[in-house]
Scaffold this active site. Structure first.
Site, PDB file in Angstrom:
ATOM      1  N   ASP A 100     -26.151  41.821 -22.710  1.00  0.00           N
ATOM      2  CA  ASP A 100     -25.291  42.723 -23.130  1.00  0.00           C
ATOM      3  C   ASP A 100     -23.749  41.668 -23.183  1.00  0.00           C
ATOM      4  O   ASP A 100     -23.132  41.253 -23.160  1.00  0.00           O
ATOM      5  CB  ASP A 100     -24.960  43.982 -22.559  1.00  0.00           C
ATOM      6  CG  ASP A 100     -24.850  43.534 -21.029  1.00  0.00           C
ATOM      7  OD1 ASP A 100     -25.962  42.288 -20.571  1.00  0.00           O
ATOM      8  OD2 ASP A 100     -25.033  44.958 -20.243  1.00  0.00           O
ATOM      9  N   ASP A 103     -22.172  36.999 -17.065  1.00  0.00           N
ATOM     10  CA  ASP A 103     -20.662  36.893 -16.508  1.00  0.00           C
ATOM     11  C   ASP A 103     -20.850  35.548 -15.525  1.00  0.00           C
ATOM     12  O   ASP A 103     -20.751  34.544 -15.951  1.00  0.00           O
ATOM     13  CB  ASP A 103     -21.121  37.922 -15.746  1.00  0.00           C
ATOM     14  CG  ASP A 103     -19.847  38.178 -14.580  1.00  0.00           C
ATOM     15  OD1 ASP A 103     -18.296  37.210 -15.005  1.00  0.00           O
ATOM     16  OD2 ASP A 103     -19.459  38.750 -13.772  1.00  0.00           O
ATOM     17  N   ARG A 165     -21.268  54.053 -21.206  1.00  0.00           N
ATOM     18  CA  ARG A 165     -22.072  53.294 -21.695  1.00  0.00           C
ATOM     19  C   ARG A 165     -21.994  53.721 -23.324  1.00  0.00           C
ATOM     20  O   ARG A 165     -22.262  53.484 -23.966  1.00  0.00           O
ATOM     21  CB  ARG A 165     -23.691  53.219 -21.335  1.00  0.00           C
ATOM     22  CG  ARG A 165     -23.852  52.544 -20.012  1.00  0.00           C
ATOM     23  CD  ARG A 165     -25.029  52.676 -19.780  1.00  0.00           C
ATOM     24  NE  ARG A 165     -25.608  52.593 -18.233  1.00  0.00           N
ATOM     25  CZ  ARG A 165     -25.589  50.947 -17.636  1.00  0.00           C
ATOM     26  NH1 ARG A 165     -25.306  50.092 -18.364  1.00  0.00           N
ATOM     27  NH2 ARG A 165     -26.494  51.135 -16.726  1.00  0.00           N
TER      28      ARG A 165
HETATM   29  P1  IMP Z   1     -23.723  37.790 -13.553  1.00  0.00           P
HETATM   30  O1  IMP Z   1     -25.519  37.293 -12.883  1.00  0.00           O
HETATM   31  O2  IMP Z   1     -22.932  37.636 -13.126  1.00  0.00           O
HETATM   32  O3  IMP Z   1     -24.013  36.829 -14.961  1.00  0.00           O
HETATM   33  O4  IMP Z   1     -24.108  39.303 -14.092  1.00  0.00           O
HETATM   34  C1  IMP Z   1     -24.494  39.927 -15.299  1.00  0.00           C
HETATM   35  C2  IMP Z   1     -24.746  41.527 -14.692  1.00  0.00           C
HETATM   36  O5  IMP Z   1     -23.969  42.033 -14.036  1.00  0.00           O
HETATM   37  C3  IMP Z   1     -24.820  41.980 -16.532  1.00  0.00           C
HETATM   38  O6  IMP Z   1     -26.060  41.732 -16.789  1.00  0.00           O
HETATM   39  C4  IMP Z   1     -23.542  42.636 -15.789  1.00  0.00           C
HETATM   40  O7  IMP Z   1     -24.576  44.170 -16.010  1.00  0.00           O
HETATM   41  C5  IMP Z   1     -22.765  43.144 -15.023  1.00  0.00           C
HETATM   42  N1  IMP Z   1     -21.239  43.071 -15.452  1.00  0.00           N
HETATM   43  C6  IMP Z   1     -20.615  41.678 -15.502  1.00  0.00           C
HETATM   44  N2  IMP Z   1     -19.797  42.152 -16.347  1.00  0.00           N
HETATM   45  C7  IMP Z   1     -19.493  42.913 -16.481  1.00  0.00           C
HETATM   46  C8  IMP Z   1     -18.654  43.916 -17.177  1.00  0.00           C
HETATM   47  O8  IMP Z   1     -17.363  42.679 -17.842  1.00  0.00           O
HETATM   48  N3  IMP Z   1     -18.882  44.909 -17.299  1.00  0.00           N
HETATM   49  C9  IMP Z   1     -19.701  45.547 -16.912  1.00  0.00           C
HETATM   50  N4  IMP Z   1     -21.147  44.818 -16.524  1.00  0.00           N
HETATM   51  C10 IMP Z   1     -21.055  43.934 -15.906  1.00  0.00           C
HETATM   52 MG    MG Z   2     -27.342  42.575 -18.552  1.00  0.00          MG
END
Ligand code: IMP
Ligand code: MG
Length: 179
Positions: A100, A103, A165
């Site tokens: 999805d 980040d 969601r």
């Molecule tokens: P990362 O490990 O920091 O890349 O985090 C990824 C996960 O954090 C994603 O798969 C989402 O579950 C959650 N996440 C990061 N940013 C958002 C956002 O803006 N909205 C909702 N979920 C987010």
């Molecule tokens: Mg995710």
């Protein structure tokens, strides 16, 4: 009564539909004559995966992987725990991981390591949203829907405290509601 967070529309339904169609065309071209295994990340990718898969004229298969990162609130710690493994045999398969949102990239980096260890024939990543400004670790993304600014977004599968969601579009949650 808890206050309802204020939402601001960022990506509308028509824009999502159009972009998902373009991604599907690209993937269909790259995987023609193959039978890819789409692996969606739980739970956020379920809407994107459902729409994408229905626009792919390929003999594909679908599975899911569930990963949680231990962290404080919205910050990912980089310690990722796989709580649901795909049921499919990944060895020798052409795997497309469907995300999805990317980040910091820490979750994806761990998921890649996990999936690579199963010996797929190939592994590519398709992410609907890319919050590039927040990246802490470089991870290759082969297909990206939209690059978005550093804001917290919900809808089209993505949640804030497990809600929103089911919004059919993507919206920004106003900052003051995130604490
Ligand atoms: P990362 O490990 O920091 O890349 O985090 C990824 C996960 O954090 C994603 O798969 C989402 O579950 C959650 N996440 C990061 N940013 C958002 C956002 O803006 N909205 C909702 N979920 C987010
Ligand atoms: Mg995710």
């Amino acid at each position: 009564m808890p206050q309802r967070p204020a939402l601001k529309r960022l990506i509308g339904r028509a824009q999502l539909r159009r972009r998902v169609g373009e991604l599907a065309e690209e993937i269909a071209r790259d995987y023609r004559d193959r039978q890819p295994l789409l692996v969606g990340t739980l739970k956020g990718s379920f809407v994107f995966l459902a729409d994408l898969a229905r626009r792919l004229p390929l003999p594909l298969e679908i599975d899911f992987i569930g990963a949680a990162s231990y962290g404080q609130g919205r910050e990912s710690s980089g310690q990722v725990h796989v709580y649901h493994e795909p049921r499919s045999e990944l060895r020798g398969r052409h795997v497309v991981l469907v995300e999805d949102i990317v980040d910091t990239g820490l979750t994806l980096a761990e998921l890649r390591r996990y999936l690579e260890a199963q010996g797929p024939a190939s592994l590519r990543v398709c992410a609907l949203l890319d919050k590039r400004a927040r990246r802490l670790i470089e991870v290759p993304l082969h297909y990206v829907g939209f690059e978005i600014p550093d804001e917290f977004v919900v809808g089209y599968g993505l949640d804030f405290r497990q809600r929103y969601r089911n919004l059919p579009f993507i919206a920004v949650v106003k900052h003051e509601h995130l604490h």
